[in-house]
Design a protein around this motif. Structure first.
Motif, PDB file in Angstrom:
ATOM      1  N   ASP A 287     -46.897  24.494 -10.650  1.00 26.35           N
ATOM      2  CA  ASP A 287     -46.491  24.483  -9.239  1.00 26.35           C
ATOM      3  C   ASP A 287     -44.991  24.784  -9.174  1.00 26.35           C
ATOM      4  OD1 ASP A 287     -45.795  23.951  -6.623  1.00 26.35           O
ATOM      5  OD2 ASP A 287     -47.126  22.225  -6.438  1.00 26.35           O
ATOM      6  N   PRO A 288     -44.608  26.065  -9.036  1.00 22.78           N
ATOM      7  CA  PRO A 288     -43.176  26.410  -9.030  1.00 22.78           C
ATOM      8  C   PRO A 288     -42.394  25.732  -7.913  1.00 22.78           C
ATOM      9  CG  PRO A 288     -44.533  28.369  -9.314  1.00 22.78           C
ATOM     10  CD  PRO A 288     -45.466  27.261  -8.948  1.00 22.78           C
ATOM     11  N   MET A 289     -42.997  25.556  -6.738  1.00 20.32           N
ATOM     12  CA  MET A 289     -42.292  24.914  -5.628  1.00 20.32           C
ATOM     13  C   MET A 289     -42.009  23.449  -5.939  1.00 20.32           C
ATOM     14  SD  MET A 289     -44.082  26.558  -2.230  1.00 20.32           S
ATOM     15  CE  MET A 289     -43.029  25.539  -1.177  1.00 20.32           C
ATOM     16  N   TYR A 290     -42.975  22.785  -6.543  1.00 20.29           N
ATOM     17  CA  TYR A 290     -42.783  21.392  -6.957  1.00 20.29           C
ATOM     18  C   TYR A 290     -41.633  21.294  -7.955  1.00 20.29           C
ATOM     19  CZ  TYR A 290     -43.993  16.790  -8.970  1.00 20.29           C
ATOM     20  OH  TYR A 290     -43.962  15.493  -9.425  1.00 20.29           O
ATOM     21  N   CYS A 291     -41.633  22.164  -8.944  1.00 22.47           N
ATOM     22  CA  CYS A 291     -40.597  22.124  -9.985  1.00 22.47           C
ATOM     23  C   CYS A 291     -39.211  22.411  -9.406  1.00 22.47           C
ATOM     24  CB  CYS A 291     -40.933  23.112 -11.091  1.00 22.47           C
ATOM     25  SG  CYS A 291     -42.438  22.674 -12.000  1.00 22.47           S
ATOM     26  N   GLN A 292     -39.123  23.346  -8.483  1.00 24.23           N
ATOM     27  CA  GLN A 292     -37.832  23.639  -7.870  1.00 24.23           C
ATOM     28  C   GLN A 292     -37.350  22.464  -7.035  1.00 24.23           C
ATOM     29  OE1 GLN A 292     -36.063  26.559  -8.645  1.00 24.23           O
ATOM     30  NE2 GLN A 292     -34.488  25.157  -7.844  1.00 24.23           N
ATOM     31  N   MET A 293     -38.282  21.777  -6.383  1.00 22.55           N
ATOM     32  CA  MET A 293     -37.936  20.575  -5.639  1.00 22.55           C
ATOM     33  C   MET A 293     -37.340  19.522  -6.570  1.00 22.55           C
ATOM     34  SD  MET A 293     -39.333  17.246  -5.247  1.00 22.55           S
ATOM     35  CE  MET A 293     -41.090  17.422  -5.532  1.00 22.55           C
ATOM     36  N   VAL A 294     -37.913  19.395  -7.756  1.00 22.91           N
ATOM     37  CA  VAL A 294     -37.385  18.433  -8.732  1.00 22.91           C
ATOM     38  C   VAL A 294     -35.976  18.827  -9.160  1.00 22.91           C
ATOM     39  CG1 VAL A 294     -37.657  17.509 -11.059  1.00 22.91           C
ATOM     40  CG2 VAL A 294     -39.660  17.754  -9.570  1.00 22.91           C
TER      41      VAL A 294
END
Length: 303
Positions: A287-294
């Motif tokens: 989940d690239p969006m999840y990882c960028q959020m982190v």
């Protein structure tokens, strides 16, 4: 990553992990969906990193003990206090008679795991070995309070015997180290028995025989009284991970194999991300969006 007579002592240096986007994509795809959701609620990236590494340490521990398991067969649930435990598939229990216990802790630079795995559990006559672990940084940040004022506020944390040891140390730095050492021991004990720090901490009285801890050396001569009575069938390990972090391990009902281990075999093994993820396989889609959020989360402080 070593398992010595069924015993594991692993430490992960969080500060040395760069936590790149590819690392994060792999790590967050190798945990259970509810855990990934839980992790997203952390406000600071420091807490996120420490917590996901703790979960991955547990998965690597199970995989190392039971290599016949597929990675997606490793599943954890949580008890009423939120402590994770391994839920083995029925067919594994049919094939292998085993017991295990593990515990994780993290503070500042390190996440650690202490674990035990034993086959032929019937031979132990129901006396399963249990472990608790706690790591602490030997530092008092103060919050603007002098050390003696902090000690006054924490008076009920320790017994008079423990305070005598702490305050007999020479200088604030050594007193702080003694305080954190006692705290780590108490945490490892209450985590072992699964009650948290809701217990009356003054009912637990640690008696330290060795004044100082060292790296690459285990102290095993610390004893404890609970309610004024010495505890039988318990052993406590203490050591330094480095000059700034101590770690305590509480072992209940030590197995015969554990008692045969030398002190050198109980030193914590520092592992990196590559070794941690050995044999790991994604459970979830990346989940690239999840990882960028982190990666956009803030640090609690600059380290």
């Amino acid at each position: 990553m070593s398992i010595k007579n069924g015993n594991v002592r692993w430490a992960f240096d969080l500060r040395s992990w760069r936590c790149t986007l590819p690392d994060l994509e792999l790590a967050t795809s190798c945990v259970q969906p509810e855990e990934r959701e839980r992790l997203s609620k952390f406000h600071f990236i420091d807490d996120f990193k420490a917590s996901i590494i703790g979960r991955l340490l547990m998965r690597q521990f199970i995989k190392s003990c039971l290599p016949e398991l597929d990675y997606n067969e490793i599943r954890f649930e949580r008890d009423e206090r939120g402590k994770p435990f391994f839920v083995p598939a029925t067919d594994i229990r049919d094939k292998i008679d085993f017991n295990m216990d593990f515990n994780v802790s993290h503070h500042e630079r390190y996440a650690v795991l202490a674990g035990w795995f034993g086959k032929n559990s019937k031979e132990h006559n129901g006396r399963q070995q249990h472990v608790g672990v706690d790591v602490m940084k030997l530092e008092y940040t103060g919050g603007g309070k002098a050390l003696h004022e902090f000690f006054r506020l924490m008076d009920r944390t320790f017994t008079s015997n423990e305070w005598k040891f702490i305050k007999s140390r020479n200088g604030d730095q050594n007193q702080t180290a003694a305080f954190m050492r006692h705290w780590s021991l108490k945490e490892s004990y209450v985590k072992n028995i699964g009650v948290g720090i809701t217990i009356d901490l003054q009912s637990i009285d640690f008696q330290l025989s060795t004044d100082n801890l060292f790296t690459n050396k285990i102290v095993r001569d610390t004893v404890v009284k609970v309610g004024g009575k010495p505890l039988n069938n318990w052993l406590f390990e203490e050591s330094l991970l480095d000059n700034e972090h101590c770690v305590g391990v509480a072992v209940k009902n030590p197995s015969p194999e554990y008692l045969e281990l030398s002190e050198n075999e109980l030193i914590f093994e520092v592992i990196d991300f590559e070794r941690l993820m050995h044999d790991a396989k994604p459970l979830l889609n990346i989940d690239p969006m999840y990882c960028q959020m982190v990666l956009n989360k803030k640090l609690k402080k600059t380290v």
